[in-house]
Design a protein around this motif. Structure first.
Motif, PDB file in Angstrom:
ATOM      1  N   SER A 190     -14.722 -22.767 -39.288  1.00 26.28           N
ATOM      2  CA  SER A 190     -15.487 -23.447 -38.080  1.00 26.28           C
ATOM      3  C   SER A 190     -16.323 -22.229 -37.537  1.00 26.28           C
ATOM      4  O   SER A 190     -17.494 -22.574 -37.145  1.00 26.28           O
ATOM      5  CB  SER A 190     -14.601 -24.030 -36.973  1.00 26.28           C
ATOM      6  N   PHE A 194     -20.601 -22.624 -36.856  1.00 30.04           N
ATOM      7  CA  PHE A 194     -21.049 -22.631 -35.617  1.00 30.04           C
ATOM      8  C   PHE A 194     -22.456 -21.606 -35.773  1.00 30.04           C
ATOM      9  O   PHE A 194     -23.445 -21.525 -35.145  1.00 30.04           O
ATOM     10  CB  PHE A 194     -20.268 -22.095 -34.489  1.00 30.04           C
ATOM     11  N   PHE A 197     -25.189 -23.172 -37.638  1.00 34.81           N
ATOM     12  CA  PHE A 197     -25.906 -24.136 -36.859  1.00 34.81           C
ATOM     13  C   PHE A 197     -26.915 -23.488 -35.943  1.00 34.81           C
ATOM     14  O   PHE A 197     -28.014 -23.932 -35.696  1.00 34.81           O
ATOM     15  CB  PHE A 197     -24.858 -25.150 -36.121  1.00 34.81           C
ATOM     16  N   PHE A 198     -26.309 -22.366 -35.204  1.00 31.79           N
ATOM     17  CA  PHE A 198     -27.212 -21.803 -34.113  1.00 31.79           C
ATOM     18  C   PHE A 198     -28.509 -20.928 -34.680  1.00 31.79           C
ATOM     19  O   PHE A 198     -29.802 -21.391 -34.427  1.00 31.79           O
ATOM     20  CB  PHE A 198     -26.561 -20.904 -33.355  1.00 31.79           C
ATOM     21  N   HIS A 261     -24.154 -31.122 -40.590  1.00 32.48           N
ATOM     22  CA  HIS A 261     -23.437 -31.520 -39.099  1.00 32.48           C
ATOM     23  C   HIS A 261     -22.383 -32.720 -39.390  1.00 32.48           C
ATOM     24  O   HIS A 261     -21.232 -32.611 -38.889  1.00 32.48           O
ATOM     25  CB  HIS A 261     -24.546 -31.615 -37.956  1.00 32.48           C
ATOM     26  N   TYR A 264     -19.577 -31.200 -41.329  1.00 34.16           N
ATOM     27  CA  TYR A 264     -18.694 -30.485 -40.451  1.00 34.16           C
ATOM     28  C   TYR A 264     -17.899 -31.422 -39.868  1.00 34.16           C
ATOM     29  O   TYR A 264     -16.674 -31.041 -39.535  1.00 34.16           O
ATOM     30  CB  TYR A 264     -19.907 -29.681 -39.693  1.00 34.16           C
ATOM     31  N   SER A 270     -13.875 -27.457 -35.280  1.00 33.73           N
ATOM     32  CA  SER A 270     -13.914 -27.754 -33.938  1.00 33.73           C
ATOM     33  C   SER A 270     -14.512 -26.153 -33.380  1.00 33.73           C
ATOM     34  O   SER A 270     -14.044 -25.421 -33.827  1.00 33.73           O
ATOM     35  CB  SER A 270     -12.659 -28.370 -33.251  1.00 33.73           C
ATOM     36  N   PHE A 271     -14.634 -26.236 -31.958  1.00 33.63           N
ATOM     37  CA  PHE A 271     -15.038 -25.045 -31.426  1.00 33.63           C
ATOM     38  C   PHE A 271     -13.673 -24.283 -31.107  1.00 33.63           C
ATOM     39  O   PHE A 271     -13.850 -23.181 -30.900  1.00 33.63           O
ATOM     40  CB  PHE A 271     -15.432 -25.530 -30.012  1.00 33.63           C
ATOM     41  N   ALA A 274     -12.840 -22.359 -34.209  1.00 42.13           N
ATOM     42  CA  ALA A 274     -13.914 -21.229 -34.309  1.00 42.13           C
ATOM     43  C   ALA A 274     -13.427 -20.136 -33.384  1.00 42.13           C
ATOM     44  O   ALA A 274     -13.549 -19.077 -34.001  1.00 42.13           O
ATOM     45  CB  ALA A 274     -15.452 -21.824 -33.581  1.00 42.13           C
ATOM     46  N   GLN A 275     -13.115 -20.552 -32.171  1.00 44.19           N
ATOM     47  CA  GLN A 275     -12.616 -19.276 -31.286  1.00 44.19           C
ATOM     48  C   GLN A 275     -11.386 -18.571 -31.965  1.00 44.19           C
ATOM     49  O   GLN A 275     -11.165 -17.418 -31.889  1.00 44.19           O
ATOM     50  CB  GLN A 275     -12.307 -19.790 -29.845  1.00 44.19           C
TER      51      GLN A 275
END
Length: 307
Positions: A190, A194, A197-198, A261, A264, A270-271, A274-275
């Protein structure tokens, strides 16, 4: 001799009902040209066709099973190498450089081995997109060089910036958005999704601006090409081709961004994941752990020394 009322031929056609072979009940069962006769009728014809179709279907399934077995074998070998520490001894193969070159490959890349089969086409398309963007930057440099030869006063800054963009975007785009995308599909990461994508969104915005071609921006876009059209037609045509190239890359980038996306979202990333991946990666880094331990030790020493 007087002849009797009946003729010598009992089947003479005195009327349409005197001949028993002309009876409609008999004639309707006669074979017609539309149907095969016994001479051409083959009772095994349908069976042979069905057997051929079944054999072709079995061969197709066998080939598919063989492909899946080969893929599983590659996966198993890759996992075995990773478990035995093979990733440390695995030789990098990208960029493909000759053996006599002093610079050696920096990455290992094998889409057919490391990427799941359902994502291989997407990753390959993104790799070709990166190659096209590199080619577009090279053509942009040549177009800006040609424009500089025609109008050296007004095109000097664009020529210098075109060199900078070619040297900057070529390696940075590979490291900053292609490799995160590759690792995201390889390990379902994840965090790498991210990052991709950025950075890729910013990259695509830059290619949209490159296609527009703002004067003195270092890009041979539509506006810059139309301005040179009044001075030199050949150079303007070259710049228009580069502008068309940038436009195609920008459009394809938007399409692939939406497709990735959607993939994904289907992977369950999920965010929060990713964290968690970022935190696990940071704390598993030996340098970070050493720095944290030194900081903690220094803080403890200062606390004990304080009056």
């Amino acid at each position: 001799m007087a002849q009797s009322g009946n003729s010598g031929n009992p089947f003479a056609e005195s009327s349409e009902f005197d001949n028993p072979f002309q009876d409609p009940a008999v004639t309707q069962h006669r074979p017609s040209p539309q149907y095969a006769t016994l001479d051409v009728y083959n009772p095994f014809e349908n069976r042979e066709a069905s057997a051929a179709a079944a054999t072709a279907e079995l061969l197709k399934r066998q080939e598919e099973l063989n492909r899946k077995a080969e893929e599983l074998d590659r996966r198993e070998r890759e996992l075995r190498h990773a478990a035995l520490g093979g990733s440390a001894t695995r030789q990098n193969n990208w960029p493909p450089l000759p053996s006599f070159c002093p610079v050696q490959p920096c990455f290992f890349q094998d889409i057919s081995m490391e990427i799941p089969q359902e994502f291989q086409k997407t990753v390959s398309t993104m790799y070709y997109l990166w190659m096209c963007s590199t080619l577009a930057l090279l053509l942009n440099f040549l177009a800006c060089l040609a424009s500089f030869c025609v109008t050296p006063i007004s095109s000097g800054s664009s020529f210098g910036l075109s060199i900078l963009w070619a040297l900057l975007f070529t390696p940075c785009s590979f490291v900053c958005w292609y490799r995160p995308m590759y690792k995201a599909f390889r390990s379902d990461s994840s965090f790498n999704f991210f990052v991709f994508f950025f950075i890729f969104f910013v990259q695509d915005v830059i290619y949209v601006l490159a296609a527009i071609g703002i004067p003195s921006s270092g890009f041979s876009g539509w506006i810059s090409a139309l301005m040179v059209l009044k001075i030199n037609t050949v150079v303007a045509v070259l710049m228009l081709l580069v502008a068309l190239f940038f436009t195609g890359i920008a459009v394809l980038g938007i399409v692939m961004l939406k497709r990735i996306h959607s993939l994904y979202r289907r992977t369950g990333a999920s965010f929060q994941k990713a964290q968690q991946e970022f935190a696990a990666g940071v704390f598993s880094n030996p340098a970070v752990r050493t720095a944290a331990a030194n900081a903690a030790a220094g803080a403890a020493n200062n606390a004990f020394r304080a009056p």
